[in-house]
Design a protein around this motif. Structure first.
Motif, mmCIF file in Angstrom:
data_model
loop_
_atom_site.group_PDB
_atom_site.id
_atom_site.type_symbol
_atom_site.label_atom_id
_atom_site.label_comp_id
_atom_site.label_asym_id
_atom_site.label_seq_id
_atom_site.Cartn_x
_atom_site.Cartn_y
_atom_site.Cartn_z
ATOM 1 N N TYR A 1 8.151 6.257 11.616
ATOM 2 C CA TYR A 1 6.668 6.238 11.336
ATOM 3 C C TYR A 1 6.380 7.976 11.472
ATOM 4 N N LEU A 2 5.085 8.204 11.031
ATOM 5 C CA LEU A 2 4.755 9.567 10.961
ATOM 6 C C LEU A 2 3.545 9.619 12.026
ATOM 7 N N HIS A 3 3.303 10.722 12.769
ATOM 8 C CA HIS A 3 2.003 10.857 13.592
ATOM 9 C C HIS A 3 1.622 12.371 13.391
ATOM 10 N N HIS A 4 0.284 12.439 13.085
ATOM 11 C CA HIS A 4 -0.262 13.759 12.962
ATOM 12 C C HIS A 4 -1.163 13.926 14.261
ATOM 13 N N PRO A 5 -0.671 14.564 15.367
ATOM 14 C CA PRO A 5 -1.746 14.813 16.508
ATOM 15 C C PRO A 5 -2.783 15.474 16.294
ATOM 16 N N GLU A 6 -2.751 16.543 15.538
ATOM 17 C CA GLU A 6 -4.018 17.191 15.192
ATOM 18 C C GLU A 6 -5.299 16.394 14.738
ATOM 19 N N ASP A 7 -4.767 15.756 13.552
ATOM 20 C CA ASP A 7 -6.151 15.115 12.784
ATOM 21 C C ASP A 7 -6.221 13.471 13.045
ATOM 22 N N GLY A 8 -5.211 13.041 13.878
ATOM 23 C CA GLY A 8 -5.262 11.907 14.679
ATOM 24 C C GLY A 8 -4.950 10.641 13.540
ATOM 25 N N THR A 9 -4.089 10.751 12.949
ATOM 26 C CA THR A 9 -3.391 9.889 11.799
ATOM 27 C C THR A 9 -1.967 9.382 12.266
ATOM 28 N N GLY B 1 2.574 19.170 9.840
ATOM 29 C CA GLY B 1 2.051 18.600 10.771
ATOM 30 C C GLY B 1 2.321 17.277 11.372
ATOM 31 N N TYR B 2 2.857 16.645 10.237
ATOM 32 C CA TYR B 2 3.206 15.114 10.348
ATOM 33 C C TYR B 2 4.519 14.785 11.323
ATOM 34 N N ARG B 3 4.628 14.516 12.376
ATOM 35 C CA ARG B 3 5.940 14.472 13.065
ATOM 36 C C ARG B 3 6.625 12.989 12.879
ATOM 37 N N ALA C 1 0.884 -1.128 0.040
ATOM 38 C CA ALA C 1 0.002 0.064 0.110
ATOM 39 C C ALA C 1 0.845 1.180 0.141
ATOM 40 N N SER C 2 0.456 2.220 -0.736
ATOM 41 C CA SER C 2 0.993 3.458 -0.912
ATOM 42 C C SER C 2 0.228 4.683 -0.487
ATOM 43 N N HIS C 3 0.752 5.716 0.060
ATOM 44 C CA HIS C 3 -0.072 6.843 0.589
ATOM 45 C C HIS C 3 0.262 8.127 0.238
ATOM 46 N N ALA C 4 -0.288 9.207 0.126
ATOM 47 C CA ALA C 4 -0.196 10.588 -0.022
ATOM 48 C C ALA C 4 -1.163 11.437 1.052
ATOM 49 N N PHE C 5 -0.433 12.207 1.329
ATOM 50 C CA PHE C 5 -1.233 13.354 2.203
ATOM 51 C C PHE C 5 -0.931 14.809 1.660
ATOM 52 N N VAL C 6 -2.052 15.528 1.999
ATOM 53 C CA VAL C 6 -2.042 16.863 1.521
ATOM 54 C C VAL C 6 -2.077 18.079 2.370
ATOM 55 N N SER C 7 -1.029 18.861 2.094
ATOM 56 C CA SER C 7 -1.076 20.042 3.197
ATOM 57 C C SER C 7 -0.951 21.441 2.220
ATOM 58 N N ASP C 8 -1.796 22.394 2.334
ATOM 59 C CA ASP C 8 -1.771 23.495 1.565
ATOM 60 C C ASP C 8 -1.343 23.193 0.255
ATOM 61 N N GLY C 9 -2.143 22.443 -0.330
ATOM 62 C CA GLY C 9 -2.075 22.161 -1.737
ATOM 63 C C GLY C 9 -0.714 21.311 -2.240
ATOM 64 N N ASP C 10 0.008 20.869 -1.238
ATOM 65 C CA ASP C 10 1.304 20.073 -1.350
ATOM 66 C C ASP C 10 1.043 18.727 -1.144
ATOM 67 N N VAL D 1 18.502 13.574 -2.521
ATOM 68 C CA VAL D 1 17.911 12.880 -1.123
ATOM 69 C C VAL D 1 18.196 13.902 0.021
ATOM 70 N N ARG D 2 17.289 14.364 0.704
ATOM 71 C CA ARG D 2 17.046 15.224 1.742
ATOM 72 C C ARG D 2 16.920 14.345 3.188
ATOM 73 N N ASP D 3 17.458 15.203 4.351
ATOM 74 C CA ASP D 3 17.067 14.758 5.409
ATOM 75 C C ASP D 3 15.769 15.013 6.022
ATOM 76 N N LEU D 4 15.014 14.128 6.605
ATOM 77 C CA LEU D 4 13.585 14.469 7.434
ATOM 78 C C LEU D 4 14.241 14.945 8.619
ATOM 79 N N GLY D 5 13.567 16.228 9.312
ATOM 80 C CA GLY D 5 13.480 16.479 10.450
ATOM 81 C C GLY D 5 12.859 15.961 11.480
ATOM 82 N N ASP D 6 12.410 16.564 12.205
ATOM 83 C CA ASP D 6 11.358 16.013 13.119
ATOM 84 C C ASP D 6 9.890 16.094 12.566
ATOM 85 N N GLU D 7 9.818 16.917 11.639
ATOM 86 C CA GLU D 7 8.382 16.999 10.975
ATOM 87 C C GLU D 7 8.561 17.042 9.405
#
Length: 224
Positions: free
Chosen positions: A134-142, A118-120, A34-43, A107-113
């Protein structure tokens, strides 16, 4: 049924929620990648993607691809080709730089987010044989978990809604049971889109006890 699909794809959308969606490129394969995409401000950010015919049309409906996120050291999948096609970079945790040679794109480093989505970003395992974030979005519960949890058939036993990876059954990812999330999407199988926290707690707490049953079921399937 083949374990891992190849050749012509048959994209099937899964896991639609406000702010993201997923897809299976080979719905009939045993691994159920399974693959996923999430959207934030059009990105649009893709996570551990497998390419498929019609994927770019699906992504264009959501916005503009901003980058590819790889959360598991063996989930290179089609990240390079998709990133090259869209002119974006692959992003991975800094401690997962051993995979960099798999890519021709930047290739870029991911930081804390992940950017300002909003994905930590959280570390789950960092060993020579298994590096997983793994990723956690505390505001939308994902919660986005690439490998430690899944719903593909070989993850599940005893009526579970989500299962621990067979190789982790005796050392389950207990920290994942501490999140009060609404949904969890994973790298193998369809996501659990409602009341996911209870499903995760159940499988983690009972992982060791249910391991023998899972292994017996897997052996029976192998011997068919």
């Amino acid at each position: 049924m083949s374990l891992k699909g190849s050749g012509a794809t048959s994209l099937r959308e899964i896991d639609r929620w406000d702010g993201g969606f997923g897809w299976l490129a080979y719905p009939d394969e045993g691994m159920e990648r399974a693959s996923h995409a999430f959207v934030s401000d059009g990105d649009v950010w893709l996570v551990d993607p497998v390419d498929a015919e019609g994927l770019d049309d699906l992504l264009a409906e959501a916005g503009e691809v901003a980058g590819i996120v790889v959360l598991l050291d063996r989930h290179n999948r089609d990240a390079n080709d998709i990133a090259a096609r869209h002119g974006v970079s692959v992003h991975r945790p800094a401690w997962m730089d051993s995979i960099d040679s798999n890519y021709d794109v930047p290739v870029r480093d991911l930081g804390d987010e992940v950017d300002d989505t909003g994905y930590r970003v959280r570390k789950l395992r960092d060993s020579p044989v298994w590096r997983e974030a793994y990723l956690h979005h505390p505001e939308d519960g994902t919660l986005v978990v690439p490998e430690a949890l899944g719903t593909a058939s070989y993850f599940l036993t005893a009526g579970e809604r989500v299962g621990v990876h067979p190789m982790l059954r005796l050392l389950p990812p207990r920290e994942l049971a501490g999140y009060d999330v609404e949904r969890v999407v994973m790298g193998h199988g369809e996501g659990v889109m409602t009341d996911a926290a209870a499903a995760i707690r159940d499988t983690v707490r009972n992982s060791r006890r249910r391991a023998p049953g899972l292994y017996v079921e897997a052996m029976r399937e192998f011997l068919r």
